[in-house]
Design an enzyme around this catalytic site. Structure first.
Site, PDB file in Angstrom:
ATOM      1  N   ASP A   1      -8.823  -0.700   1.860  1.00 56.37           N
ATOM      2  CA  ASP A   1      -8.805   0.006   0.581  1.00 56.37           C
ATOM      3  C   ASP A   1     -10.057  -0.323  -0.216  1.00 56.37           C
ATOM      4  OD1 ASP A   1      -6.429   1.047   1.208  1.00 56.37           O
ATOM      5  OD2 ASP A   1      -5.305   0.204  -0.470  1.00 56.37           O
TER       6      ASP A   1
ATOM      7  N   ASP B   1       0.835  -1.189   0.000  1.00 53.06           N
ATOM      8  CA  ASP B   1       0.000   0.000   0.000  1.00 53.06           C
ATOM      9  C   ASP B   1       0.878   1.251   0.000  1.00 53.06           C
ATOM     10  OD1 ASP B   1      -2.398   1.445   0.287  1.00 53.06           O
ATOM     11  OD2 ASP B   1      -1.904   1.751   2.382  1.00 53.06           O
TER      12      ASP B   1
ATOM     13  N   THR C   1      -3.303   5.235  -3.861  1.00 50.62           N
ATOM     14  CA  THR C   1      -2.263   5.996  -3.173  1.00 50.62           C
ATOM     15  C   THR C   1      -0.920   5.867  -3.880  1.00 50.62           C
ATOM     16  OG1 THR C   1      -1.965   4.095  -1.753  1.00 50.62           O
ATOM     17  CG2 THR C   1      -3.319   5.858  -0.924  1.00 50.62           C
ATOM     18  N   THR C   2      -0.695   4.728  -4.508  1.00 50.24           N
ATOM     19  CA  THR C   2       0.553   4.578  -5.250  1.00 50.24           C
ATOM     20  C   THR C   2       0.473   5.339  -6.565  1.00 50.24           C
ATOM     21  OG1 THR C   2       0.583   2.349  -4.361  1.00 50.24           O
ATOM     22  CG2 THR C   2       2.251   2.890  -5.968  1.00 50.24           C
TER      23      THR C   2
END
Lengths: 535, 527
Positions: free
Chosen positions: B387, B61, B94-95
């Site tokens: 997520d 994550d 998020t990446t």
């Protein structure tokens, strides 16, 4: 070390522990000071104007600030040099007084210092330079008044105000949605403005930010937002026609200020004490209920028992609301802040059409909106943005825009931006210089040259040829006798700032000149710097 | 004469090119760091904390990785910040947001080297971002009306999100869990109502969704282990000794017998309190705070199940599930709303005993029990599931859906490319660069999967030349596939947030031309 030696090479001891102090005197002192002032100005120079760049500042704790606002940059810069500190002060006072133009004032002071250095080299006494600057600034001040224009606006025609705010915002990172932000700022100021007294209390405008969403989601709320949630998770999340009791006393038994002790030595006493205690809680809640409150906003916390009692009696409550927010709520809802339960009366309750709790994002961020207030004089600008730094920078930009709008309401004179006012002043001062006999004449001319540095920096930052552009604009101003020609930073194709709608407030510009001159005078008058050397 | 010293000791200042280079390098380093975790075949990272115990986290994550890094570069901090915000706001991507921002800056660096002013680049990026967003808006599918299709959309999104995580082996199972859990929320985004309990042991497949509510607590000794038609009082009150809250009160006695009396009175007080609680007609009492042995015994005598020390969230959830209110005073039993449920029993998961509330009045809350081989696996599984839940709950509110697998990037890149061709002036270079940065994402996905990215992306581009193509990278077969058939979908909201925050961050870093670092605050030497 500037020490005085006698003919045998022994130092004179004049100041206590003279050896351990660094001392600069005479011309050296002035030159060092000027160099320091110039260094500060150089840092800010690239931030000027719509194409100015930002600075990234890392605080001692590692927090990052990215900003374009002169006052913020200087404040966070952690300078050690005394003269540099003066410049920081200069920018700050511009911020307090006007709120905008904090970069410009420093750049101007830097230019004045630079010019003064040349005069010093020619052997002109610093005091004469200072006096010359003073005269010149007076000429410029009057000239500004001369070229200023009144412009009319009222509650319905806010377009001129919006245009001015847009000029301010265009140099910030938020210029992507400057139009909507300018509208928000103007609406906010008009909502709290007292147009008859020409006064605006900016304290009534709260600027609140929350990360997430995008800049376009920024909104103006005619009411208050409190970054708190209801004290009990099961209290209603929405209250229509709320009657708000605003309390600054905790839901706790009273704590007398005088020292006292309640001694328990018998079982009876223990029991009565307990009953008394329960009664306190009950009474407090009952009082709120009796006066007809449907929402309690409390500056202090209350413990679980009181919390449940409130919940039980169907009386929603918000706890730990800060003092400033409390005041704003009181103003907005027309309520009174009540310091004691005994003094709670129905008249003292505030009223709001709608109070609701709103959740954001995936975490449990909640905020309370208090809207449709009895007195809509208090408003909140609620900023959203991609990250924390963006929000902070937007807050600063909005603050600048609010200040500009306020200044316009106070004094509706404007001058045109884009460096046009400075160029025009420069011409006027230059022309006036010849009338002055004496050495001051040189200083006045130097002042005129220094005025050119602001448009020069603007041109430079916009990627134009600075000298070429400036001389072109200057000759155009003289030829057409048109003080509204400035630097075309945005490449629109016209030099006339009236067409570009780039305005600045008159008082802002005047203040800039006065403050810059004052600081430069102060720096010039220093001829001896004594500082304790490092250990 | 040189300026002696403007800043304090140790404060540094970097200007112009150097400052820009420092921020570019910092931001790109961060982007490269998380780059390999992108996509279904992305790799994980091991993070070792510097604190005591050197605890280890294994994760995929982006936000978790970046959060745990100690970073000194200011520009890198900006990227960490956007990743955090992305996590808070939409939960996933998020990446991607960091990688996209990094790619934008990489392209910007080339342009700056080619002597294009940062301001020009920024204005180009802005136009491009707007154009990309519009391109996505045109292609979104909204199935809100059709409940059946909507559910399958959710399922697809959950599977796509989970496929890049540790749960990818059992993604169908978990996607179903997540969708079921979110559907129960009925449109609210309050994820707190979904409780996740981690119990080591078993395999990930053994994880399940429980309709009721599971509280990770034991039942007091000597109290009934099974209650049917339970009436529950949820409370937050002190059940040890009630302190006297009146300020300055203290006990002052002059003999032992008095002490005994007072103690008796205290006990009496507690007994009264317990009596009052029992008088509510309950058979289960759940308290947030400690329950001492004495009251516990009293409850046991009365045949009431008393559970102590439920944490705050647990209490709130329980109140939500059972429909009771959290009580702190017990004087008027008739008006306190009690919670109800059909059955309370003690169940065993692995070796632990838990309390299970089933048949609750309000079906909003539910519990997901995660099982797995080790606590690291469980932690990562929880993050992945979180997520997925976040994305799903956001999708329930904003039901617009896009295809995944690099499809949105291709669509955006195509639109932006076209815009670049139409735009006159230096801006067009920046717009073109924006499209290249967008293309980097499918490239990285392909690279991470060990595929020939250059070949695949060019094929994709050719496919997308046709209007309405649904082609994307099929990582499993290693070729270009039809995303509609493969059922790979992503939420529009996530993609939009990625696009906008990445552009905003890149813009912010580009605008900087000077970095001033203050001297770090001195720690007191404690030697």
């Amino acid at each position: 070390m500037a020490l005085a030696f006698d003919e045998f090479g022994r130092p004179f001891i004049i100041i206590k522990e003279q050896e351990s102090k660094t001392r600069l005197r005479g011309l050296d002192a002035q030159k060092t000071n000027i160099a320091a002032g110039k260094a500060v100005a150089r840092i800010l120079r690239t931030s000027l104007g719509p194409k100015g760049m930002d600075k990234m500042l890392q605080s001692p704790d590692g927090d990052i600030t990215i900003t374009n606002d002169g006052a913020t940059i200087l404040e966070q810069m952690d300078v050690d040099n005394q003269i540099a500190k003066l410049m920081v002060e200069l920018s700050r006072s511009q911020d307090y007084e006007i709120g905008d133009g904090t970069t410009g004032v420093v750049v101007m002071a830097g230019a004045l210092l630079e010019q003064a250095e040349r005069l010093l080299e020619r052997g002109i006494h610093p005091i004469r330079i200072a006096e010359g600057y003073e005269m010149a600034s007076r000429i410029a001040y009057e000239h500004l008044e001369h070229i200023a224009q009144k412009f009319e606006f009222d509650a319905t025609n806010t377009e001129p105000l919006i245009q001015t705010c847009m000029t301010t915002l265009s140099s910030k990172i938020v210029n992507r949605c400057k139009r909507s932000l300018a509208e928000i700022a103007v609406k906010a100021v008009l909502a709290v403005a007292d147009l008859e007294r020409r006064d605006v209390n900016l304290d009534l405008i709260k600027v609140e930010g929350k990360v997430g969403g995008k800049l376009e989601d920024t909104e103006l709320i005619y009411g208050i937002i409190v970054d708190k949630d209801m004290s009990h998770p099961q209290m209603p999340k929405e209250i229509q026609d709320a009657k708000i009791a605003i309390l600054t006393c905790p839901f706790e038994p009273p704590k007398p200020k005088t020292k006292h002790k309640v001694d328990i030595d018998t079982v009876e006493k223990f029991r009565t004490l307990r009953q008394q205690e329960q009664k306190y809680f009950d009474d407090m809640v009952q009082k709120c209920k009796d006066v007809g409150a449907t929402l309690v906003i409390c500056q202090w916390g209350f413990d679980d028992e009181a919390n449940h009692l409130l919940m039980h009696r169907n009386l929603p409550a918000v706890r730990w609301v800060g003092g400033v927010e409390l005041e704003l709520i009181a103003i907005a809802t027309g309520g009174r802040i009540v310091p004691r339960f005994q003094e709670l009366t129905p008249e003292k309750l505030g009223r709001a059409g709608l109070v609701r709790e709103k959740a954001f994002g995936t975490t449990k961020d909640r905020m309370i909106y208090i809207e449709h207030c009895a007195n809509s004089r208090a408003v909140t600008i609620f900023i959203r943005g991609g990250n924390k730094m963006m929000i902070e920078e937007t807050k600063r930009s909005i603050h600048d825009a609010l200040c500009v709008a306020r200044n316009l309401i106070r004094n509706n004179s404007i001058v045109y931006g884009g460096g046009s006012a400075e160029i025009s002043c420069s011409i006027a001062v230059e022309a006036a210089a010849d009338k002055y006999p004496g050495v001051e004449q040189y200083a006045i001319r130097a002042f005129a040259d220094a005025m050119d540095s602001v448009p020069m920096a603007l041109a430079e930052n916009s990627g134009l040829q600075p000298i070429e552009t400036l001389s072109a604009v200057k000759s155009q101003q003289i030829k057409e006798n048109n003080p509204w020609c400035g630097i075309d930073c945005n490449d629109v194709g016209t030099n006339d700032m009236r067409e570009q709608n780039v305005f600045e407030t008159l008082i802002g510009k005047q203040q800039q000149m006065l403050l810059a001159t004052q600081v430069v005078k102060m720096i010039l008058k220093i001829d001896d710097v004594i500082s304790p050397s490092d250990y | 004469m040189a300026v002696e010293k403007l800043f304090k000791d140790e404060a540094t200042e970097e200007k112009g090119e150097r400052a820009r280079m420092a921020s570019f390098i910092g931001a790109m380093a961060i982007a490269d760091l998380v780059k390999t975790t992108l996509g279904p075949k992305g790799m994980d990272k091991i993070l070792q904390s510097t604190g005591r115990g050197r605890s280890v986290t294994v994760t995929n994550d982006g936000a978790t990785i970046l959060k745990s890094l100690h970073i000194d570069n200011p520009a890198a901090k900006v990227l960490v910040d956007i990743s955090k915000v992305q996590d808070d706001e939409v939960g996933d991507g998020t990446t991607s947001v960091v990688v996209l921002a990094g790619e934008l800056l990489r392209e910007a660096e080339k342009l700056v080297n080619a002597k294009i002013h940062p301001m020009t680049i920024i204005s180009g990026y802005r136009v491009a971002a707007e154009c990309a967003r519009n391109a996505l808006l045109e292609k979104v599918v909204d199935n809100k009306q059709d409940a059946e299709k909507f559910k399958s959309d959710l399922m697809k999104i959950a599977m796509t999100t989970l496929s890049s995580k540790i749960l990818s082996q059992d993604k169908e199972h978990f996607a179903k869990l997540a969708v079921d859990a979110v559907m129960r929320l009925k449109g609210s985004t309050n994820l707190e109502a979904i409780q996740i309990i981690k119990k080591p042991g078993g395999s990930l497949k053994d994880s399940f969704l429980d309709e009721g509510f599971i509280l990770d607590k034991k039942i007091g000794i000597g109290q009934p282990k099974r209650i049917e038609n339970a009436k529950i009082l949820v409370a937050n009150t002190a059940m040890d000794t009630d302190k006297v809250k009146i300020y300055g009160a203290r006990v002052r006695v002059d003999s032992m017998s008095k002490v005994a009396e007072i103690e008796g009175a205290e006990k009496e007080k507690m007994r009264e309190k317990v009596q009052k609680i029992i008088a509510h007609g309950i058979n289960c009492f759940v308290n947030r705070q400690l329950i001492y042995n004495f009251p516990e015994e009293l409850f046991a005598d009365a045949g009431v199940l008393a559970i102590e020390h439920a944490d705050f969230d647990g209490i709130e959830r329980l109140a939500l599930v059972t429909g009771g209110e959290i009580a702190s005073t017990f004087d008027n039993p008739e008006s306190v709303k009690l919670g109800q449920c059909k059955l309370i029993e003690e169940i065993m998961i692995g070796e632990d005993k838990l309390i299970h509330f089933s048949g609750c009045e309000m079906g909003q809350a539910c519990t997901i029990v995660l099982r797995g081989a080790s606590s690291h696996v469980l932690d990562e599984a929880e993050r992945s599931l979180h997520d997925a839940l976040c994305v799903l709950s956001q999708t329930v509110n904003d039901s617009r859906v896009l295809f995944g697998g690099g499809w949105p990037e291709m669509v955006m890149a195509k639109a932006v490319d076209e815009l670049a061709r139409k735009t006159p002036g230096k801006k067009s270079h920046a717009i073109e660069a924006f499209s290249r940065a967008l293309l980097a994402i499918p490239t990285i996905i392909a690279d991470n999967a060990g595929l020939d990215s250059a070949e695949l992306v060019s094929q994709l581009r050719a496919e997308h030349h046709e209007e309405g193509s649904a082609a994307g990278i099929d990582v499993i077969s290693g070729s270009v596939g039809d995303m509609a058939e493969l059922g790979i979908s992503e939420a529009f909201k996530v993609k939009q947030a990625v696009l906008l925050s990445a552009t905003e961050a890149a813009e912010m870093i580009l605008r900087v031309d000077e970095i001033i670092t203050c001297a770090p605050r001195r720690r007191e030497d404690r030697m």
